[in-house]
Design an enzyme around this catalytic site. Structure first.
Site, PDB file in Angstrom:
ATOM      1  N   LYS A   1     -11.311  -6.322  -5.649  1.00  0.00           N
ATOM      2  CA  LYS A   1     -12.273  -5.229  -5.730  1.00  0.00           C
ATOM      3  C   LYS A   1     -11.609  -3.924  -6.118  1.00  0.00           C
ATOM      4  CE  LYS A   1     -12.774  -4.640  -0.680  1.00  0.00           C
ATOM      5  NZ  LYS A   1     -13.736  -4.269   0.343  1.00  0.00           N
TER       6      LYS A   1
ATOM      7  N   LYS B   1      -5.738 -12.903  -8.791  1.00  0.00           N
ATOM      8  CA  LYS B   1      -6.977 -13.077  -8.030  1.00  0.00           C
ATOM      9  C   LYS B   1      -7.959 -11.958  -8.396  1.00  0.00           C
ATOM     10  CE  LYS B   1      -8.093 -12.547  -3.382  1.00  0.00           C
ATOM     11  NZ  LYS B   1      -7.768 -12.295  -2.009  1.00  0.00           N
TER      12      LYS B   1
ATOM     13  N   LYS C   1       0.823  -1.208   0.000  1.00  0.00           N
ATOM     14  CA  LYS C   1       0.000   0.000   0.000  1.00  0.00           C
ATOM     15  C   LYS C   1       0.859   1.261   0.000  1.00  0.00           C
ATOM     16  CE  LYS C   1      -4.336  -1.739   1.821  1.00  0.00           C
ATOM     17  NZ  LYS C   1      -5.350  -1.648   2.878  1.00  0.00           N
TER      18      LYS C   1
END
Ligand code: TRP
Length: 332
Positions: free
Chosen positions: A199, A196, A114
């Site tokens: 979202k 994967k 992040k």
């Protein structure tokens, strides 16, 4: 897993959930609610570690509450609440910060990822994210934490912090265990089946959101990446795209992989993609309909969240008070 123990999980009210989140998380939360004392939170305090639009955060909080219930979470059986409604989370987080080393936080995989992604806003909250998550879990004397693989490291840290505190004083926290929920299948991105389904993927056409209407679902499946072989069989190594579609079809129709393959014997990719899209859209429709019905009844949702926060606070404050006593905070 031993029955009747406390179980805790949370979802952040950011972006819409994908069908991967549904299969990997919420669907299992529903299955677990009969055998455990379940606490399910809407982690809005974690959400603000990256910038959020306030109106959107507020809206998504209520939408997630409605979604949990629409998917089958029974707010009478479980404690369903909003993290920021229970001040004990922030309070315990502060104490646990003093039992956590800067070095171990700097080494966390998600923090590093992040920090790269939000290089202009590497705030203290982002670094403290795992400690807040430890506070979430430890406040409820949690035995089990059902999470996806990407959260394992965070649960490990929660265990370490719990043990550190228990050793420094006396047994105070239950040391939680991570439980891997079987998604039934790993759901991958439709445009890049090596990844994967996420979202927050860069291209939203690779993810199916629980909020997607039928046309959108079908359009996205039509564009899904396959291969040039024109054979519909499950072979994740050599046919990742087709195998991903078959997995999705099998979990959404409750069919075995063999049955799924048989449904498409001799068929072309066009028909196949359409059938997968329809199977998914048909399962999502009743959830979306129920979610919309609940969102129209704000008084009901507010009541659920209020009662959830009260019940959560009752358990959380008991733990917090023990902690304050052990560390020497004067209480009268
Ligand atoms: N970090 C989790 C996620 O993004 C959400 C979360 C917050 C959580 N607190 C938690 C999950 C406590 C399990 C337990 O998926």
């Amino acid at each position: 897993m031993e029955e009747n123990k406390n179980l805790y999980s949370a979802v952040q009210p950011t972006n819409s959930l994908t069908i991967g989140n549904y299969l990997g998380a919420v669907k299992n939360f529903v299955a677990l609610q009969n055998d455990y004392n379940c606490f399910y939170a809407i982690a809005n305090m974690h959400a603000i570690t990256v910038r959020q639009n306030p109106a959107e955060l507020r809206r998504r909080t209520l939408e997630l509450a409605a979604l949990y219930i629409a998917c089958g979470i029974d707010p009478e059986k479980c404690v369903l609440y909003v993290q920021s409604h229970v001040p004990a989370h922030a309070e315990l987080c502060w104490v646990l910060n003093t039992f956590t080393y800067v070095g171990e936080m700097e080494r966390m995989t998600q923090f590093k990822d992040k920090s790269r992604k939000h290089a202009d806003n590497i705030n203290m909250g982002l670094m403290d994210y795992p400690v807040l998550m430890a506070a979430d879990i430890l406040l409820y004397q949690t035995a089990y934490v059902p999470v996806g693989k990407d959260q394992t490291q965070h649960v490990e840290i929660a265990r370490d912090i719990a043990q550190r505190f228990n050793n420094a004083y006396s047994p105070t926290f239950t040391v939680p265990e991570c439980v891997y929920v079987k998604a039934g299948a790993k759901i991958c991105d439709l445009l890049d089946p090596s990844k994967k389904m996420s979202k927050s993927a860069e291209n939203a056409n690779g993810s199916i959101f629980l909020s997607d209407d039928k046309d959108t679902v079908i359009r996205k499946f039509k564009r899904a990446v396959t291969d040039s072989e024109a054979v519909i069989k499950f072979d994740p190594e050599n046919k990742p795209g087709v195998s991903n579609l078959l997995s999705i079809y099998s979990v959404f129709t409750d069919k075995s992989m063999a049955e799924a393959e048989a449904d498409f014997a001799g068929k072309g990719y066009g028909d196949f993609k359409l059938a997968v899209g329809e199977a998914v859209a048909d399962k999502l429709a009743p959830i979306q309909c129920e979610q919309a019905r609940l969102l129209a009844d704000k008084a009901y949702l507010d009541g659920v969240l209020k009662s959830g926060a009260e019940r959560a606070a009752f358990t959380a404050n008991k733990t917090l008070s023990k902690v304050y006593k052990k560390i020497g905070f004067y209480q009268n």
